[in-house]
Design a protein around this motif. Structure first.
Motif, PDB file in Angstrom:
ATOM      1  N   UNK A 171      38.551  29.909  23.501  1.00  0.00           N
ATOM      2  CA  UNK A 171      39.437  31.027  23.833  1.00  0.00           C
ATOM      3  C   UNK A 171      39.746  31.000  25.319  1.00  0.00           C
ATOM      4  N   UNK A 172      41.008  31.255  25.637  1.00  0.00           N
ATOM      5  CA  UNK A 172      41.451  31.342  27.028  1.00  0.00           C
ATOM      6  C   UNK A 172      41.580  32.825  27.367  1.00  0.00           C
ATOM      7  N   UNK A 173      40.976  33.251  28.447  1.00  0.00           N
ATOM      8  CA  UNK A 173      41.081  34.644  28.876  1.00  0.00           C
ATOM      9  C   UNK A 173      42.005  34.710  30.084  1.00  0.00           C
ATOM     10  N   UNK A 174      43.142  35.390  29.888  1.00  0.00           N
ATOM     11  CA  UNK A 174      44.142  35.478  30.954  1.00  0.00           C
ATOM     12  C   UNK A 174      43.788  36.569  31.946  1.00  0.00           C
ATOM     13  N   UNK A 175      44.036  36.306  33.212  1.00  0.00           N
ATOM     14  CA  UNK A 175      43.980  37.361  34.221  1.00  0.00           C
ATOM     15  C   UNK A 175      45.362  37.993  34.335  1.00  0.00           C
ATOM     16  N   UNK A 176      45.794  38.275  35.560  1.00  0.00           N
ATOM     17  CA  UNK A 176      47.090  38.916  35.774  1.00  0.00           C
ATOM     18  C   UNK A 176      48.173  37.838  35.814  1.00  0.00           C
ATOM     19  N   UNK A 177      48.844  37.691  34.682  1.00  0.00           N
ATOM     20  CA  UNK A 177      49.861  36.652  34.537  1.00  0.00           C
ATOM     21  C   UNK A 177      51.236  37.314  34.589  1.00  0.00           C
ATOM     22  N   UNK A 178      52.122  36.676  35.360  1.00  0.00           N
ATOM     23  CA  UNK A 178      53.454  37.258  35.548  1.00  0.00           C
ATOM     24  C   UNK A 178      54.214  37.290  34.223  1.00  0.00           C
ATOM     25  N   UNK A 183      54.587  43.415  34.534  1.00  0.00           N
ATOM     26  CA  UNK A 183      55.448  44.039  35.553  1.00  0.00           C
ATOM     27  C   UNK A 183      55.753  45.496  35.185  1.00  0.00           C
ATOM     28  N   UNK A 184      55.977  45.740  33.889  1.00  0.00           N
ATOM     29  CA  UNK A 184      56.253  47.109  33.443  1.00  0.00           C
ATOM     30  C   UNK A 184      55.018  47.984  33.668  1.00  0.00           C
ATOM     31  N   UNK A 193      51.226  56.791  40.573  1.00  0.00           N
ATOM     32  CA  UNK A 193      50.444  56.959  41.792  1.00  0.00           C
ATOM     33  C   UNK A 193      51.326  57.273  43.002  1.00  0.00           C
ATOM     34  N   UNK A 194      52.645  57.342  42.790  1.00  0.00           N
ATOM     35  CA  UNK A 194      53.574  57.636  43.873  1.00  0.00           C
ATOM     36  C   UNK A 194      53.605  56.552  44.943  1.00  0.00           C
ATOM     37  N   UNK A 195      53.392  55.313  44.498  1.00  0.00           N
ATOM     38  CA  UNK A 195      53.384  54.210  45.456  1.00  0.00           C
ATOM     39  C   UNK A 195      54.797  53.670  45.633  1.00  0.00           C
ATOM     40  N   UNK A 196      55.200  53.535  46.879  1.00  0.00           N
ATOM     41  CA  UNK A 196      56.511  52.940  47.100  1.00  0.00           C
ATOM     42  C   UNK A 196      56.317  51.449  47.328  1.00  0.00           C
ATOM     43  N   UNK A 197      57.387  50.697  47.205  1.00  0.00           N
ATOM     44  CA  UNK A 197      57.280  49.262  47.424  1.00  0.00           C
ATOM     45  C   UNK A 197      57.015  48.530  46.118  1.00  0.00           C
ATOM     46  N   UNK A 198      56.671  47.269  46.237  1.00  0.00           N
ATOM     47  CA  UNK A 198      56.540  46.419  45.061  1.00  0.00           C
ATOM     48  C   UNK A 198      55.177  46.620  44.392  1.00  0.00           C
ATOM     49  N   UNK A 199      55.181  47.386  43.313  1.00  0.00           N
ATOM     50  CA  UNK A 199      53.925  47.711  42.629  1.00  0.00           C
ATOM     51  C   UNK A 199      53.252  46.458  42.080  1.00  0.00           C
ATOM     52  N   UNK A 203      49.549  45.117  42.873  1.00  0.00           N
ATOM     53  CA  UNK A 203      48.568  44.927  41.796  1.00  0.00           C
ATOM     54  C   UNK A 203      47.873  43.570  41.916  1.00  0.00           C
ATOM     55  N   UNK A 204      48.670  42.534  42.168  1.00  0.00           N
ATOM     56  CA  UNK A 204      48.087  41.191  42.141  1.00  0.00           C
ATOM     57  C   UNK A 204      47.443  40.790  43.474  1.00  0.00           C
ATOM     58  N   UNK A 205      47.654  41.595  44.493  1.00  0.00           N
ATOM     59  CA  UNK A 205      47.121  41.225  45.810  1.00  0.00           C
ATOM     60  C   UNK A 205      45.594  41.150  45.805  1.00  0.00           C
ATOM     61  N   UNK A 206      44.969  41.881  44.879  1.00  0.00           N
ATOM     62  CA  UNK A 206      43.504  41.886  44.901  1.00  0.00           C
ATOM     63  C   UNK A 206      42.883  40.721  44.135  1.00  0.00           C
ATOM     64  N   UNK A 207      43.686  39.907  43.487  1.00  0.00           N
ATOM     65  CA  UNK A 207      43.140  38.726  42.812  1.00  0.00           C
ATOM     66  C   UNK A 207      42.609  37.771  43.885  1.00  0.00           C
TER      67      UNK A 207
END
Ligand SMILES: NC(=O)c1ccc[n+]([C@@H]2O[C@H](COP(=O)([O-])OP(=O)(O)OC[C@H]3O[C@@H](n4cnc5c(N)ncnc54)[C@H](O)[C@@H]3O)[C@@H](O)[C@H]2O)c1
Lengths: 247, 262
Positions: A171-178, A183-184, A193-199, A203-207
């Protein structure tokens, strides 16, 4: 001698294989089908944007095997890349929704396993696509994770059953895949969360690897694990997640 | 096109077993390989087989030697993209009477050695714009952190668990620079080291294989099969995999509960 080696390698990892790929709406199945073809496999894809037939109910699994068999002959590789995506806050959980997810994400794996044992004669490979959310989750992804969690023991028991004849099951376990689904989800969470900018970028910055994965990165790993170059790999959960879960 | 075409790789432990098989496989897949081992003659034999590959004698537990060797190997290869470490030495079977020197030696060869090798390689991988750090841990003796199974080699198992954490911490700190860090957990593998360890304890490998039986669903691994795990993780096929350790054990771990006999 070295020329001969080069020629075999030029042939691709999956040369001569006949493969069924069952795809969902998230683009992962498509990427796997494309990658498997470029590695030399003959592929029959059901479901997804470019597959034949619809693929979203457990009954479609048997139909997919029949169609692939008719198109390609006896199969030696099967990939279940279908995922029913769902995000839902625990306050809104419903048992109906949960049963629906189990009927697709989990029951399809059970049916695929049973049929693959029958379809693949002798050695070959079966691979399931799961997600990190089956192993660790966030509040709104619990039900989707739960419906994928059965793939762990399902993979292992099929692997043990097939080991003697060289039928490998992983089994392959996917992380955050585009994907449109991710994206939705990011946009929805960002708005809440009222975040402006590219959500999505947030999200993926913490990978640990610093970015989202691409569908082809799931496909490449799947190809190698299904290939004869992984002859002793079975019953394994392969994390393709840029270090998201463990690092 | 070969899978590792143009890559420059150092294998520490290339004199025997899994390391030797990995050096051969990387070479066959188009990499330029340097061989290092505690056993000079063994490293030389592998290097000669690979067409006079650069070759070094080192004790991976010695911080300075590791830095010197990694630097020399990288210079000889014109840079470094991949590093694999697979040392294995004598192991002990006790807790109560484990001498501190033995504990320290086992821990230093496996855990500290992995750290030293990673430390020395990181600047070279960074210079190359990225690369992969790889190390052999152990499927039955140190997998998945919390699932660590102490088996019968307490010091070895503790060191393997530490190696897992070094691999994951390295991934966390360096993946953004394009430096991936991964491990391979071999199941029981027919190598010189494994056979010798059994024999030193009065067990013949064939007896052992028969006794474990179903506990190794695909049978005992050959080093060539374990080397394939390193090939996968070293290659572009694993471009989104880091901080992860791949089991190459023919289903041994999957079937351990109720099946493994030791
Ligand atoms: N064989 C197995 O069943 C098995 C199972 C799980 C994990 N592993 C791991 O795989 C790796 C390779 O094991 P193997 O079975 O191929 O062993 P092996 O004994 O056949 O080969 C190990 C090599 O490492 C070298 N070495 C030992 N001490 C060293 C040191 N201080 N510095 C540098 N080199 C040193 C040895 O000279 C030898 O050439 C080890 O990390 C081992 O723990 C092996």
């Amino acid at each position: 001698m070295s020329e001969m080696i080069d020629m075999t390698l030029a042939a691709g990892l999956l040369e001569g294989s006949r493969c069924l790929v069952m795809a969902g709406a998230d683009g992962i199945g498509e990427a796997i089908a494309n990658r498997f073809r470029s590695e030399g496999a003959a592929v029959h894809q059901t479901g997804g944007a470019s597959g034949t037939g619809s693929f979203c109910r457990v009954e479609d699994v048997a139909a997919s095997f029949t169609a692939a068999r008719a198109a390609l002959g006896k199969l030696n590789l099967v990939v279940l890349a279908y995922s029913q995506w769902s995000t839902m806050s625990p306050e809104k959980w419903s048992t109906d929704r949960f049963q629906e997810l189990m009927a697709s994400n989990a029951a399809m794996a059970v049916e695929t396993g049973r049929l693959a044992l029958r379809e693949i004669e002798g050695s070959g490979a079966l691979c399931f696509i799961s997600t990190d959310w089956a192993l660790a989750t966030s509040p709104d992804l619990g039900l989707m994770g739960a419906s994928k969690a059965p793939l762990g023991p399902i993979t292992k028991s099929l692997a043990l059953h097939g080991a003697k004849r060289g039928l490998r099951v992983n089994a392959i376990f996917m992380g955050l895949i585009d994907s449109p689904q991710l994206r939705a989800f990011a946009a929805e969470r960002g708005a809440e969360a009222g975040i402006s900018g590219d959500a999505f970028e947030r999200l993926v910055a913490r990978v640990p690897i610093g970015r989202a994965g691409t569908p082809d990165e799931i496909a490449k790993a799947t190809a190698f694990i299904c290939s004869p170059r992984s002859r002793h790999v079975t019953g394994v959960s392969v994390l393709v997640d840029g270090g998201l879960l463990y690092a | 096109m070969a899978i590792l075409n143009g890559k420059r790789a150092l294998v520490i432990g290339a004199g025997s077993g899994i390391g030797q098989a990995t050096a051969r496989l990387f070479h066959n897949e188009g990499a330029r390989v340097a061989c290092a081992d505690l056993n000079r003659a063994a490293a030389q034999a592998t290097a000669a087989e690979l067409g006079a590959a650069p070759c070094f004698q080192l004790d991976i537990a010695d911080h300075q030697q590791v830095h010197r060797t990694v630097d020399s190997a990288a210079k000889a290869l014109g840079g470094l993209d991949l590093m694999v470490s697979t040392p294995f030495g004598p192991v002990s079977f006790v807790i109560e009477n484990l001498p501190p020197e033995q504990w320290q030696r086992e821990f230093n060869v496996l855990a500290s050695g992995t750290l030293y090798a990673f430390q020395a390689a990181i600047p070279w991988l960074r210079k190359a714009g990225g690369g992969v750090l790889l190390s052999a841990t152990a499927s039955l003796f140190g997998d998945y952190g919390a699932h660590t199974h102490p088996a019968i080699f307490p010091a070895y198992s503790a060191a393997k668990a530490a190696q897992e954490m070094i691999i994951k911490a390295t991934a966390m700190l360096h993946s953004r620079e394009g430096i991936r860090s991964c491990g391979v957990q071999p199941g029981f593998t027919r190598t010189e080291g494994a056979v010798r360890t059994l024999e030193e304890n009065g067990i013949q490998v064939d007896q052992f294989e028969a006794r474990i039986g179903e506990g190794m669903p695909m049978g005992m691994a050959m080093p060539e099969a374990v080397a394939e795990g390193f090939l996968f993780l070293a290659s572009d096929y694993a471009s989104y995999i880091t901080g992860y350790t791949l089991l190459v054990d023919g289903g041994s771990y999957a079937g351990r509960f109720g099946r493994m006999l030791y």
